[in-house]
Each structure stands twice: as C-alpha cells, then as structure tokens.
Motif scaffolding. Structure first.
Motif, PDB file in Angstrom:
ATOM      1  N   VAL A  45       0.859  -1.140   0.085  1.00  0.00           N
ATOM      2  CA  VAL A  45      -0.162  -0.385  -0.113  1.00  0.00           C
ATOM      3  C   VAL A  45       1.031   1.285   0.321  1.00  0.00           C
ATOM      4  CG1 VAL A  45      -1.755   1.186   1.510  1.00  0.00           C
ATOM      5  CG2 VAL A  45      -1.334  -1.766   1.218  1.00  0.00           C
ATOM      6  N   TRP A  46       0.733   1.848  -0.964  1.00  0.00           N
ATOM      7  CA  TRP A  46       1.915   2.808  -1.139  1.00  0.00           C
ATOM      8  C   TRP A  46       1.457   4.396  -2.094  1.00  0.00           C
ATOM      9  CZ3 TRP A  46       3.327   5.503  -5.773  1.00  0.00           C
ATOM     10  CH2 TRP A  46       4.347   6.343  -5.259  1.00  0.00           C
ATOM     11  N   HIS A  47       1.998   5.271  -1.170  1.00  0.00           N
ATOM     12  CA  HIS A  47       1.805   6.837  -1.955  1.00  0.00           C
ATOM     13  C   HIS A  47       2.773   7.729  -2.222  1.00  0.00           C
ATOM     14  CE1 HIS A  47       1.059   8.128   2.529  1.00  0.00           C
ATOM     15  NE2 HIS A  47       1.883   8.700   1.485  1.00  0.00           N
ATOM     16  N   ALA A  48       2.675   8.216  -3.563  1.00  0.00           N
ATOM     17  CA  ALA A  48       3.609   9.298  -3.528  1.00  0.00           C
ATOM     18  C   ALA A  48       4.447  10.501  -2.264  1.00  0.00           C
ATOM     19  CB  ALA A  48       3.855  10.324  -5.333  1.00  0.00           C
ATOM     20  N   PRO A  49       5.482  10.395  -1.678  1.00  0.00           N
ATOM     21  CA  PRO A  49       5.504  11.341  -1.235  1.00  0.00           C
ATOM     22  C   PRO A  49       4.611  13.175  -0.690  1.00  0.00           C
ATOM     23  CG  PRO A  49       7.164  10.606  -1.319  1.00  0.00           C
ATOM     24  CD  PRO A  49       6.129   9.950  -2.505  1.00  0.00           C
ATOM     25  N   VAL A  65      -6.674   5.669   1.606  1.00  0.00           N
ATOM     26  CA  VAL A  65      -5.544   5.421   2.032  1.00  0.00           C
ATOM     27  C   VAL A  65      -4.655   6.362   2.523  1.00  0.00           C
ATOM     28  CG1 VAL A  65      -4.915   2.982   3.191  1.00  0.00           C
ATOM     29  CG2 VAL A  65      -6.638   2.975   0.837  1.00  0.00           C
ATOM     30  N   PRO A  66      -4.832   6.654   3.853  1.00  0.00           N
ATOM     31  CA  PRO A  66      -3.451   7.981   4.415  1.00  0.00           C
ATOM     32  C   PRO A  66      -2.316   6.836   5.004  1.00  0.00           C
ATOM     33  CG  PRO A  66      -4.939   7.447   6.560  1.00  0.00           C
ATOM     34  CD  PRO A  66      -5.430   6.539   5.163  1.00  0.00           C
ATOM     35  N   HIS A  67      -2.301   5.624   5.004  1.00  0.00           N
ATOM     36  CA  HIS A  67      -0.831   4.960   5.514  1.00  0.00           C
ATOM     37  C   HIS A  67      -0.293   3.729   4.519  1.00  0.00           C
ATOM     38  CE1 HIS A  67      -3.023   6.077   9.444  1.00  0.00           C
ATOM     39  NE2 HIS A  67      -4.089   4.948   9.228  1.00  0.00           N
ATOM     40  N   GLN A  68       0.851   3.496   5.095  1.00  0.00           N
ATOM     41  CA  GLN A  68       1.379   2.642   3.724  1.00  0.00           C
ATOM     42  C   GLN A  68       1.793   1.670   4.584  1.00  0.00           C
ATOM     43  OE1 GLN A  68       3.707   4.979   1.077  1.00  0.00           O
ATOM     44  NE2 GLN A  68       4.078   6.531   2.411  1.00  0.00           N
ATOM     45  N   GLY A  69       1.961   0.509   3.761  1.00  0.00           N
ATOM     46  CA  GLY A  69       2.646  -0.557   4.586  1.00  0.00           C
ATOM     47  C   GLY A  69       3.017  -1.368   3.215  1.00  0.00           C
ATOM     48  N   LYS A  70       3.540  -2.854   4.185  1.00  0.00           N
ATOM     49  CA  LYS A  70       3.852  -4.251   2.678  1.00  0.00           C
ATOM     50  C   LYS A  70       3.291  -5.353   3.703  1.00  0.00           C
ATOM     51  CE  LYS A  70       7.826  -2.673   0.504  1.00  0.00           C
ATOM     52  NZ  LYS A  70       7.247  -2.604  -0.578  1.00  0.00           N
ATOM     53  N   GLU A  71       2.423  -5.964   3.048  1.00  0.00           N
ATOM     54  CA  GLU A  71       2.242  -7.417   3.945  1.00  0.00           C
ATOM     55  C   GLU A  71       1.166  -6.768   4.602  1.00  0.00           C
ATOM     56  OE1 GLU A  71       3.313 -10.328   3.026  1.00  0.00           O
ATOM     57  OE2 GLU A  71       4.085  -9.747   1.292  1.00  0.00           O
ATOM     58  N   PHE A 194      -1.159   6.832  -6.475  1.00  0.00           N
ATOM     59  CA  PHE A 194      -1.520   6.011  -5.598  1.00  0.00           C
ATOM     60  C   PHE A 194      -1.406   4.093  -5.973  1.00  0.00           C
ATOM     61  CE2 PHE A 194      -3.962   9.400  -3.667  1.00  0.00           C
ATOM     62  CZ  PHE A 194      -3.359   9.353  -2.064  1.00  0.00           C
ATOM     63  N   ARG A 195      -1.099   3.770  -5.280  1.00  0.00           N
ATOM     64  CA  ARG A 195      -1.374   2.358  -5.939  1.00  0.00           C
ATOM     65  C   ARG A 195      -0.516   1.182  -4.680  1.00  0.00           C
ATOM     66  NH1 ARG A 195       4.810   2.929  -7.401  1.00  0.00           N
ATOM     67  NH2 ARG A 195       5.985   1.544  -5.759  1.00  0.00           N
ATOM     68  N   TYR A 196      -1.373   0.640  -4.917  1.00  0.00           N
ATOM     69  CA  TYR A 196      -2.270  -0.430  -4.101  1.00  0.00           C
ATOM     70  C   TYR A 196      -2.360  -2.463  -4.439  1.00  0.00           C
ATOM     71  CZ  TYR A 196      -7.032  -0.121  -2.856  1.00  0.00           C
ATOM     72  OH  TYR A 196      -8.268   0.100  -3.517  1.00  0.00           O
ATOM     73  N   SER A 197      -1.501  -3.110  -3.789  1.00  0.00           N
ATOM     74  CA  SER A 197      -1.901  -4.302  -4.680  1.00  0.00           C
ATOM     75  C   SER A 197      -1.546  -5.698  -3.709  1.00  0.00           C
ATOM     76  CB  SER A 197      -0.854  -5.079  -5.409  1.00  0.00           C
ATOM     77  OG  SER A 197       0.545  -5.086  -5.249  1.00  0.00           O
ATOM     78  N   GLY A 198      -3.501  -6.824  -4.011  1.00  0.00           N
ATOM     79  CA  GLY A 198      -3.015  -7.707  -2.767  1.00  0.00           C
ATOM     80  C   GLY A 198      -3.211  -9.297  -3.360  1.00  0.00           C
ATOM     81  N   ARG A 199      -3.753 -10.179  -2.744  1.00  0.00           N
ATOM     82  CA  ARG A 199      -3.546 -11.721  -2.734  1.00  0.00           C
ATOM     83  C   ARG A 199      -5.276 -11.728  -1.804  1.00  0.00           C
ATOM     84  NH1 ARG A 199       1.340 -11.096  -0.965  1.00  0.00           N
ATOM     85  NH2 ARG A 199       1.605 -12.810   0.765  1.00  0.00           N
ATOM     86  N   PHE A 200      -6.303 -12.557  -2.324  1.00  0.00           N
ATOM     87  CA  PHE A 200      -7.691 -12.829  -1.776  1.00  0.00           C
ATOM     88  C   PHE A 200      -7.607 -14.634  -1.727  1.00  0.00           C
ATOM     89  CE2 PHE A 200      -7.154  -8.173  -2.168  1.00  0.00           C
ATOM     90  CZ  PHE A 200      -7.647  -7.929  -0.893  1.00  0.00           C
ATOM     91  N   SER A 201      -8.381 -14.798  -0.736  1.00  0.00           N
ATOM     92  CA  SER A 201      -9.228 -15.795  -0.946  1.00  0.00           C
ATOM     93  C   SER A 201     -10.655 -15.289  -0.578  1.00  0.00           C
ATOM     94  CB  SER A 201      -8.779 -16.634   0.449  1.00  0.00           C
ATOM     95  OG  SER A 201      -7.475 -17.319   0.608  1.00  0.00           O
ATOM     96  N   LEU A 202     -11.920 -16.405  -1.279  1.00  0.00           N
ATOM     97  CA  LEU A 202     -12.904 -16.033  -1.032  1.00  0.00           C
ATOM     98  C   LEU A 202     -13.783 -16.494  -0.215  1.00  0.00           C
ATOM     99  CD1 LEU A 202     -15.639 -14.735  -3.037  1.00  0.00           C
ATOM    100  CD2 LEU A 202     -15.787 -16.290  -4.066  1.00  0.00           C
ATOM    101  N   GLY A 203     -14.196 -16.068   0.100  1.00  0.00           N
ATOM    102  CA  GLY A 203     -15.245 -16.712   1.068  1.00  0.00           C
ATOM    103  C   GLY A 203     -16.856 -17.273   0.334  1.00  0.00           C
ATOM    104  N   ALA A 204     -17.480 -17.678   1.139  1.00  0.00           N
ATOM    105  CA  ALA A 204     -18.838 -18.198   0.532  1.00  0.00           C
ATOM    106  C   ALA A 204     -19.880 -16.744   1.079  1.00  0.00           C
ATOM    107  CB  ALA A 204     -19.628 -19.410   1.441  1.00  0.00           C
ATOM    108  N   ARG A 205     -20.806 -16.963  -0.117  1.00  0.00           N
ATOM    109  CA  ARG A 205     -21.549 -16.249   0.304  1.00  0.00           C
ATOM    110  C   ARG A 205     -22.824 -16.126   1.142  1.00  0.00           C
ATOM    111  NH1 ARG A 205     -25.695 -15.646  -5.451  1.00  0.00           N
ATOM    112  NH2 ARG A 205     -27.042 -16.749  -3.775  1.00  0.00           N
ATOM    113  N   THR A 206     -23.830 -15.209   1.660  1.00  0.00           N
ATOM    114  CA  THR A 206     -24.366 -15.342   2.428  1.00  0.00           C
ATOM    115  C   THR A 206     -25.330 -14.356   2.099  1.00  0.00           C
ATOM    116  OG1 THR A 206     -23.545 -13.518   4.212  1.00  0.00           O
ATOM    117  CG2 THR A 206     -22.982 -15.307   4.687  1.00  0.00           C
ATOM    118  N   GLY A 207     -27.013 -15.340   2.741  1.00  0.00           N
ATOM    119  CA  GLY A 207     -27.874 -14.009   2.337  1.00  0.00           C
ATOM    120  C   GLY A 207     -29.509 -15.125   2.103  1.00  0.00           C
TER     121      GLY A 207
END
Length: 209
Positions: A45-49, A65-71, A194-207
């Motif tokens: 999660v990154w943004h230019a200074p 998103v105001p913060h930066q970080g990895k993992e 700004f840029r961010y990237s990630g990987r996700f696992s899909l949960g079950a749909r409820t409703g």
C-alpha cells in the motif's frame, strides 16, 4: 426490478468471460441481503510523498488510504441491501500499530450507460468507471469524476490533480478460490500517485436464497 448482479448488468454477455472465482465473488443480487467477505494480504500500500498533502481531503471524503505498508492484512465486505440496487464495499485495512482503517464506498449501474458504473464515496463524490472482462479478469478504467447534487451529476476535474485510475481483479490460476487485485492511480506528469496490490481468498456468499 432487476435481480442480476451489478457487474453482470454492466457487462452483459461478457460476464461469462470472467473467471469463475470472479463471478462467484460478485454474484450478489440487488434488492437482497447478500453478503460476501474476502480476506487477504496487501503486498503493498503506497502513495507518493507529495500525496500526503491530499490526505486530509481524502479522509474527509473517505476516498484515500492514508497509511503505507507491506504485507498488510485486509478484509473486504461486499453487501447488497433489500431496498436498493447498489453494491456496498467496506475495505478494512489492518496496519500494524494502528486502528483498523475502513474505506467504504458503493457502486451503482445505470442501464442507459451500458458498461459504466459509478463508485461513490461520501458527500456524493463519485468516480465513473468503464467495466470490462479481459482474459478472465474484471477490469475498471477511470472515466472521470462527478459530484451528485440535487439529482444532477456535475463533472469534477479531479483527474488533473489525482491522475487516472486503473483497477483489476484477476483469478489465481493455481487456486480456484483465490484472486489477485491491483489499483494504480497515475498522473500524466507526476507519475504514480497511489497504488496497492494484494491477494485474496473468497468466502462463501450469505443471504436469503
């Protein structure tokens, strides 16, 4: 009253060209209490200074998103509502040592606008997005910003400051329940904002069924 998922409405026959995990991800029906949660990790999660100057405005409108970080651990809740055709997002970023940060928005589709959706944050500020299915991925391309006021959509020249957004969600070929995503906000002259990237696992749909 349509009961097709928002992005199926926008894509039409191209919906079937999305990867199966992406279709399951967005199979929530308008005018229902459908809910899906995905959990994962943001690689970056990154943004230019200089973009730190924009953060007070971003926090006011709930758009940056105001913060930066990895993992960075993240979960994203997607919900429909029984009284609305909209799709609501709540992205919960968990930066170490900070309170959870929520980035909330909702998506709307207008049949008269074809494959376009608008993502709204607070106070009626919205980003127009062209939606497409590309090699199994769901892709969003920025068409400009609007302000919804008194029933009108007033164009806003925010792209001159923020640049142009590109977002994609792409199936993971190694796991039928996982996908990757990336968002890039790039200015024509100033480069990445700004840029961010990630990987996700899909949960079950409820409703209700």
């Amino acid at each position: 009253m349509t009961v097709q998922p928002v992005f199926q409405q926008a894509l039409g026959p191209a919906w079937d060209r999305l990867g199966e995990v992406i279709r399951r991800h967005y199979a929530m029906r308008p005018f229902s209490d459908d809910h899906v949660c995905v959990r994962g990790t943001m690689d970056e999660v990154w943004h230019a200074p200089w973009a730190a100057l924009l953060m007070p405005f971003g926090r006011l409108f709930g758009a940056l998103v105001p913060h930066q970080g990895k993992e960075v651990p993240i979960e994203v809740h997607y919900r429909c509502r029984p009284d609305a055709a909209t799709l609501h997002w709540d992205r919960v970023f968990r930066f170490p040592g900070r309170a959870a940060f929520h980035f909330r928005s909702h998506m709307e589709h207008d049949a008269a606008r074809g494959s376009e959706v608008i993502e709204y944050v607070r106070f009626g500020i919205g980003m127009r997005l062209a939606v497409s299915a590309e090699e199994g991925a769901l892709v969003f391309r920025d068409l400009g910003y609007v302000w919804r006021v008194a029933g009108l959509r007033v164009p806003l020249p925010l792209g001159l400051l923020l640049g142009t957004a590109y977002v994609e969600e792409r199936p993971d070929p190694a796991d039928a329940d996982r996908f990757t995503m990336k968002m890039l906000l790039r200015h024509r002259w100033l480069g990445d904002v700004f840029r961010y990237s990630g990987r996700f696992s899909l949960g079950a749909r409820t409703g209700s069924q």
